[in-house]
Scaffold this active site. Sequence first.
Site, PDB file in Angstrom:
ATOM      1  CG  ASP A 183      45.070  51.714  61.117  1.00  0.00           C
ATOM      2  OD1 ASP A 183      45.622  50.620  60.916  1.00  0.00           O
ATOM      3  OD2 ASP A 183      44.832  52.170  62.254  1.00  0.00           O
TER       4      ASP A 183
ATOM      5  CG  MET B   9      39.502  53.159  61.321  1.00  0.00           C
ATOM      6  SD  MET B   9      41.189  52.771  61.804  1.00  0.00           S
ATOM      7  CE  MET B   9      41.156  50.975  61.848  1.00  0.00           C
TER       8      MET B   9
ATOM      9  N   GLY C  46      44.487  43.480  64.464  1.00  0.00           N
ATOM     10  CA  GLY C  46      45.352  43.475  63.298  1.00  0.00           C
ATOM     11  C   GLY C  46      45.015  42.279  62.433  1.00  0.00           C
TER      12      GLY C  46
ATOM     13  N   GLY D 189      44.653  46.309  57.088  1.00  0.00           N
ATOM     14  CA  GLY D 189      44.761  45.473  55.900  1.00  0.00           C
ATOM     15  C   GLY D 189      45.652  46.051  54.815  1.00  0.00           C
TER      16      GLY D 189
HETATM   17  C1  DX5 Z   1      43.185  48.081  64.018  1.00  0.00           C
HETATM   18  C2  DX5 Z   1      44.376  48.984  64.217  1.00  0.00           C
HETATM   19  C3  DX5 Z   1      45.426  48.849  63.191  1.00  0.00           C
HETATM   20  C4  DX5 Z   1      46.045  47.477  63.115  1.00  0.00           C
HETATM   21  C5  DX5 Z   1      46.454  47.267  61.679  1.00  0.00           C
HETATM   22  O1  DX5 Z   1      42.203  48.453  64.900  1.00  0.00           O
HETATM   23  O2  DX5 Z   1      43.952  50.347  64.209  1.00  0.00           O
HETATM   24  O3  DX5 Z   1      46.420  49.840  63.340  1.00  0.00           O
HETATM   25  O4  DX5 Z   1      47.160  47.302  63.934  1.00  0.00           O
HETATM   26  O5  DX5 Z   1      46.923  45.967  61.527  1.00  0.00           O
HETATM   27  P1  DX5 Z   1      47.117  45.335  60.078  1.00  0.00           P
HETATM   28  O6  DX5 Z   1      48.061  46.219  59.329  1.00  0.00           O
HETATM   29  O7  DX5 Z   1      47.692  43.995  60.379  1.00  0.00           O
HETATM   30  O8  DX5 Z   1      45.765  45.269  59.436  1.00  0.00           O
HETATM   31 ZN    ZN Z   2      45.490  51.954  64.230  1.00  0.00          ZN
END
Ligand code: DX5
Ligand code: ZN
Length: 216
Positions: free
Chosen positions: A174, A136, A143, A176
């Site tokens: 996953d 992460m 997101g 950003g």
């Molecule tokens: C956050 C999720 C991600 C999220 C990523 O907890 O696990 O998968 O959707 O979104 P972006 O790509 O917009 O950072």
């Molecule tokens: Zn995710």
Amino acid sequence: MVRIAPSLLAADFARLGEEVRAVAEAGADWLHLDIMDGHFVPNISFGPGLVRALRRHASIPFDVHLMIAPVDPYLEAFAAAGANLISLHPEAGPHLHRSLQTIKALGCQAGVVLNPATPIAALDHVLELCDLILVMSVNPGFGGQSFLTSQLDKIATLRRRIDASGRAIALQVDGGVTVATAPRCIAAGADVLVAGTAVFGQPDYQAAIAALRRVG
Ligand code: DX5
Ligand code: ZN
């Protein structure tokens, strides 16, 4: 070869079937499905019923990222809903090894997710059960957050560890992930990029996926 897994969290929730078809046709390798319970993470997304309903809209692998606790009571439901890969956080249950065994017994591939503050040592005695490790690069729950560059070292260390193991373990990142941060993830050794905003937030999904795949 870098694989791109668009995260459905950034899709238009009023048109999900259409969104899944569109992103699969645009070249997505996997579909990343974020399951949030409002308890393990401070947001609620969707459950196995929706995963099942979306399954007939695309044949690409469904990569289910579980951010729920306790996680064990729901593994069977997500496998039955059509998940190909199920990832969970070590903090989401009392027996990580057993949870991974359960996922494999259900016929799915198994992944372990490391939060930004979770050390690599959490994987020490379960690596042989992992098909995927997810780093992460934001704190899970939403997101559109900014990429934490502190996680690049973790990715690089895991790349060396996976290579030394000789096992085909996917290394996913996953949170950003954008055209600006994707090259750094790839350079550090990630081979699956999750991207929500950087795909579903763009007007042309095919161009967005191609741009992420390109090593910068
Ligand atoms: C956050 C999720 C991600 C999220 C990523 O907890 O696990 O998968 O959707 O979104 P972006 O790509 O917009 O950072
Ligand atoms: Zn995710």
